[in-house]
Design a protein around this motif. Structure first.
Motif, PDB file in Angstrom:
ATOM      1  N   MET A  83       0.832  -1.202   0.000  1.00 17.84           N
ATOM      2  CA  MET A  83       0.000   0.000   0.000  1.00 17.84           C
ATOM      3  C   MET A  83       0.867   1.252   0.000  1.00 17.84           C
ATOM      4  SD  MET A  83      -3.010   1.328   2.554  1.00 17.84           S
ATOM      5  CE  MET A  83      -4.316   0.711   1.489  1.00 17.84           C
ATOM      6  N   GLY A  84       1.966   1.238   0.764  1.00 20.25           N
ATOM      7  CA  GLY A  84       2.848   2.396   0.791  1.00 20.25           C
ATOM      8  C   GLY A  84       3.382   2.733  -0.590  1.00 20.25           C
ATOM      9  N   ARG A  85       3.743   1.727  -1.338  1.00 22.21           N
ATOM     10  CA  ARG A  85       4.256   1.962  -2.702  1.00 22.21           C
ATOM     11  C   ARG A  85       3.151   2.496  -3.617  1.00 22.21           C
ATOM     12  NH1 ARG A  85       8.064  -2.965  -2.136  1.00 22.21           N
ATOM     13  NH2 ARG A  85      10.103  -1.927  -1.969  1.00 22.21           N
ATOM     14  N   LEU A  86       1.919   2.016  -3.431  1.00 20.71           N
ATOM     15  CA  LEU A  86       0.800   2.543  -4.219  1.00 20.71           C
ATOM     16  C   LEU A  86       0.557   4.013  -3.879  1.00 20.71           C
ATOM     17  CD1 LEU A  86      -1.815  -0.363  -4.101  1.00 20.71           C
ATOM     18  CD2 LEU A  86      -0.638   0.518  -6.115  1.00 20.71           C
ATOM     19  N   ILE A  87       0.620   4.345  -2.617  1.00 20.82           N
ATOM     20  CA  ILE A  87       0.437   5.738  -2.189  1.00 20.82           C
ATOM     21  C   ILE A  87       1.487   6.633  -2.840  1.00 20.82           C
ATOM     22  CG2 ILE A  87       0.655   7.282  -0.189  1.00 20.82           C
ATOM     23  CD1 ILE A  87      -0.692   5.066   1.481  1.00 20.82           C
ATOM     24  N   LEU A 108       4.391   1.423   8.151  1.00 21.01           N
ATOM     25  CA  LEU A 108       5.024   1.197   6.847  1.00 21.01           C
ATOM     26  C   LEU A 108       4.184   1.805   5.724  1.00 21.01           C
ATOM     27  CD1 LEU A 108       6.109  -2.512   7.395  1.00 21.01           C
ATOM     28  CD2 LEU A 108       7.630  -0.530   7.267  1.00 21.01           C
ATOM     29  N   ALA A 109       2.867   1.629   5.804  1.00 18.07           N
ATOM     30  CA  ALA A 109       1.992   2.214   4.787  1.00 18.07           C
ATOM     31  C   ALA A 109       2.065   3.736   4.836  1.00 18.07           C
ATOM     32  CB  ALA A 109       0.558   1.739   4.996  1.00 18.07           C
ATOM     33  N   PHE A 110       2.113   4.292   6.035  1.00 20.23           N
ATOM     34  CA  PHE A 110       2.204   5.741   6.211  1.00 20.23           C
ATOM     35  C   PHE A 110       3.417   6.315   5.495  1.00 20.23           C
ATOM     36  CE2 PHE A 110       3.967   9.365   8.484  1.00 20.23           C
ATOM     37  CZ  PHE A 110       2.890  10.228   8.595  1.00 20.23           C
ATOM     38  N   MET A 111       4.521   5.570   5.463  1.00 17.39           N
ATOM     39  CA  MET A 111       5.768   6.044   4.862  1.00 17.39           C
ATOM     40  C   MET A 111       5.640   6.354   3.378  1.00 17.39           C
ATOM     41  SD  MET A 111       8.474   3.418   6.626  1.00 17.39           S
ATOM     42  CE  MET A 111       8.575   3.244   8.407  1.00 17.39           C
ATOM     43  N   GLY A 112       4.594   5.847   2.720  1.00 17.64           N
ATOM     44  CA  GLY A 112       4.453   6.051   1.286  1.00 17.64           C
ATOM     45  C   GLY A 112       4.091   7.466   0.882  1.00 17.64           C
ATOM     46  N   GLY A 113       3.611   8.283   1.810  1.00 12.80           N
ATOM     47  CA  GLY A 113       3.139   9.621   1.457  1.00 12.80           C
ATOM     48  C   GLY A 113       4.221  10.513   0.874  1.00 12.80           C
ATOM     49  N   ILE A 114       3.850  11.260  -0.149  1.00 13.69           N
ATOM     50  CA  ILE A 114       4.765  12.269  -0.698  1.00 13.69           C
ATOM     51  C   ILE A 114       5.038  13.320   0.374  1.00 13.69           C
ATOM     52  CG2 ILE A 114       4.968  14.162  -2.357  1.00 13.69           C
ATOM     53  CD1 ILE A 114       5.409  11.532  -3.679  1.00 13.69           C
ATOM     54  N   ILE A 153      14.041  -2.744   5.207  1.00  5.31           N
ATOM     55  CA  ILE A 153      15.128  -1.776   5.073  1.00  5.31           C
ATOM     56  C   ILE A 153      15.168  -1.205   3.660  1.00  5.31           C
ATOM     57  CG2 ILE A 153      17.639  -1.515   5.041  1.00  5.31           C
ATOM     58  CD1 ILE A 153      17.759  -3.495   7.365  1.00  5.31           C
ATOM     59  N   SER A 154      15.015  -2.076   2.663  1.00  4.34           N
ATOM     60  CA  SER A 154      15.015  -1.627   1.268  1.00  4.34           C
ATOM     61  C   SER A 154      13.868  -0.651   1.012  1.00  4.34           C
ATOM     62  CB  SER A 154      14.897  -2.840   0.338  1.00  4.34           C
ATOM     63  OG  SER A 154      14.794  -2.430  -1.011  1.00  4.34           O
ATOM     64  N   TYR A 155      12.698  -0.991   1.530  1.00  2.00           N
ATOM     65  CA  TYR A 155      11.514  -0.134   1.336  1.00  2.00           C
ATOM     66  C   TYR A 155      11.694   1.216   2.023  1.00  2.00           C
ATOM     67  CZ  TYR A 155       6.800   1.631   2.262  1.00  2.00           C
ATOM     68  OH  TYR A 155       5.682   2.421   2.378  1.00  2.00           O
ATOM     69  N   MET A 156      12.185   1.199   3.258  1.00  2.00           N
ATOM     70  CA  MET A 156      12.367   2.459   3.996  1.00  2.00           C
ATOM     71  C   MET A 156      13.353   3.361   3.273  1.00  2.00           C
ATOM     72  SD  MET A 156      12.405   0.967   7.906  1.00  2.00           S
ATOM     73  CE  MET A 156      12.547   2.560   8.711  1.00  2.00           C
ATOM     74  N   THR A 157      14.423   2.783   2.775  1.00  2.00           N
ATOM     75  CA  THR A 157      15.410   3.558   2.015  1.00  2.00           C
ATOM     76  C   THR A 157      14.779   4.153   0.766  1.00  2.00           C
ATOM     77  OG1 THR A 157      17.179   2.115   2.822  1.00  2.00           O
ATOM     78  CG2 THR A 157      17.660   3.470   0.887  1.00  2.00           C
ATOM     79  N   GLU A 158      13.978   3.347   0.098  1.00  2.00           N
ATOM     80  CA  GLU A 158      13.276   3.787  -1.111  1.00  2.00           C
ATOM     81  C   GLU A 158      12.342   4.965  -0.815  1.00  2.00           C
ATOM     82  OE1 GLU A 158       9.715   1.881  -3.895  1.00  2.00           O
ATOM     83  OE2 GLU A 158      11.037   0.549  -2.763  1.00  2.00           O
TER      84      GLU A 158
END
Length: 389
Positions: A83-87, A108-114, A153-158
């Motif tokens: 979901m974070g990546r979709l956001i 983790l989902a929250f992290m997707g926000g611009i 870790i990869s996602y957070m860095t991304e």
């Protein structure tokens, strides 16, 4: 700011880890005014959750929509990352209000926000775990955790988040939670917008349809680090047993009456695995168990001679009263922040036990200190915060 007004109205009407015993995700659109709307994501992130409805809502609303708000206790980390990546792909913003919940995998989902903004104590993190009843071998469990950690870790860095936040979450077990302060969220780059300083862009009205889902609840203040540096409690990581009687037992549970696992003597080094409200989960001599906050001299806290004692005179539940007492005292006293978020007022100088008790008795005889003043090792004293005189 319009977002804060929307969130407040919503709250009035209403692990990174695996949670359970709650409903799967639901999505509802909550209008702010004629030009703005937000989508409320409620429930648990299930592994099989279909996110197509979420994508459809976002695309249907088009330019009218740009904000995602959560009311979720977490769930499956991989689904939250999806979901974070979709956001992020949809270029949406995420906002979180303390009256609603976004903990565990929801972070983790929250992290997707611009754009990402949140109030103090609105986002909680802790260690990954398996849902109850999961049958899995030790080898498979180790492999899964390694894979999940690497993926996270990869996602957070991304997403531009400091992976150090993951290390912080590892210090809290599945039955514990660390709610982040505003300064911690900024430090780990979880947020990139300050709700208190940003300029309003539109006036919000209350949502026309009250959102459904988990009722707003108060979060535990003791687990939220203050945004004032003086009142932040460092993460307890290591320490040594220090008790007046010289020995204590490692316990099976957070209860003085629970099973004794291991006898310990003063000075025995311990690794603090997680921090509870009153107890530490520690690792010592290859065993894990519990020691009360009163029994551990934490290396990350106040540094005083190991054998010395404090003479505590008063305690206060707020800083203002503690500071006023210190400033008006005729004795050389200091206010110390304690692990329970109270403020202990004690004599500034520490002394060996025999000298401390003699001084305490003398001060009581003179009426210089209250009758309930006492001698203490001061293990729960985090740091001095006011007015040594």
């Amino acid at each position: 700011m319009f977002v804060k007004r929307f969130l407040a109205a919503t709250a009035a009407t209403v692990g990174f880890f695996i949670a359970g015993h709650a409903s799967a995700l639901t999505f509802s659109v909550e209008p702010l005014d004629n030009s703005k709307a937000a989508i409320l994501v409620s429930g648990v992130f299930e592994p099989t959750q279909d996110l197509s409805e979420f994508v459809l809502l976002a695309k249907t609303l088009g330019g009218k929509f740009g904000i995602v708000v959560f009311n979720s206790p977490g769930g499956n980390p991989s689904k939250a990352i999806e979901m974070g990546r979709l956001i992020r792909l949809l270029r949406l913003s995420t906002f979180q209000f303390r009256g609603m919940e976004c903990s565990s995998a929801c972070a983790l989902a929250f992290m997707g926000g611009i754009t990402r903004a949140a109030e103090t104590g609105s986002i909680g993190v802790h260690k990954s775990s398996f849902s109850e009843g999961t049958a899995i071998s030790v080898d498979d469990a180790v492999s899964y955790i390694q894979h999940q950690t690497a993926q996270t870790i990869s996602y957070m860095t991304e997403m531009g988040i400091d992976p150090g936040l993951l290390q912080l979450s590892f210090s809290y077990e599945k039955d514990d939670m660390r709610y982040l302060s505003k300064s911690e969220m900024a430090q780990y780059k979880l947020t990139n917008l300050d709700l208190d300083t940003s300029s309003p862009s539109v006036q919000a009205s209350a949502p026309s349809t009250p959102p459904t889902g988990t009722e707003a609840r108060a979060l535990p203040d003791y687990r939220i680090a203050s945004d004032d540096q003086r009142f932040q409690i460092p993460l307890a990581q290591t320490g040594a047993l220090r008790v007046p009687k010289g020995k204590e037992y490692l316990r099976q549970a957070e209860d003085q009456k629970s099973e004794k696992l291991l006898p310990l003597k003063n000075g025995q080094r311990v690794e603090i695995v997680s921090v509870g409200e009153r107890w530490y989960r520690v690792r010592v001599k290859g065993k894990e168990g519990y020691l009360h906050h009163n029994w551990v001299r934490v290396d990350q806290f106040l540094d005083q001679p190991f054998e010395n004692r404090f003479i505590q005179i008063r305690s206060f539940d707020n800083y203002s009263d503690a500071a006023a007492y210190v400033q008006s005292s005729d004795l050389p006293v200091t206010a110390y922040l304690a692990t329970n978020k109270w403020y202990a007022v004690a004599l500034t100088r520490t002394l060996p036990p025999k000298s401390a008790i003699e001084l305490l008795n003398g001060l009581k005889a003179q009426g210089a200190v209250p009758d309930d003043a006492f001698m203490t090792v001061g293990n729960t004293y985090v740091r001095s915060v006011c007015c040594s005189n």
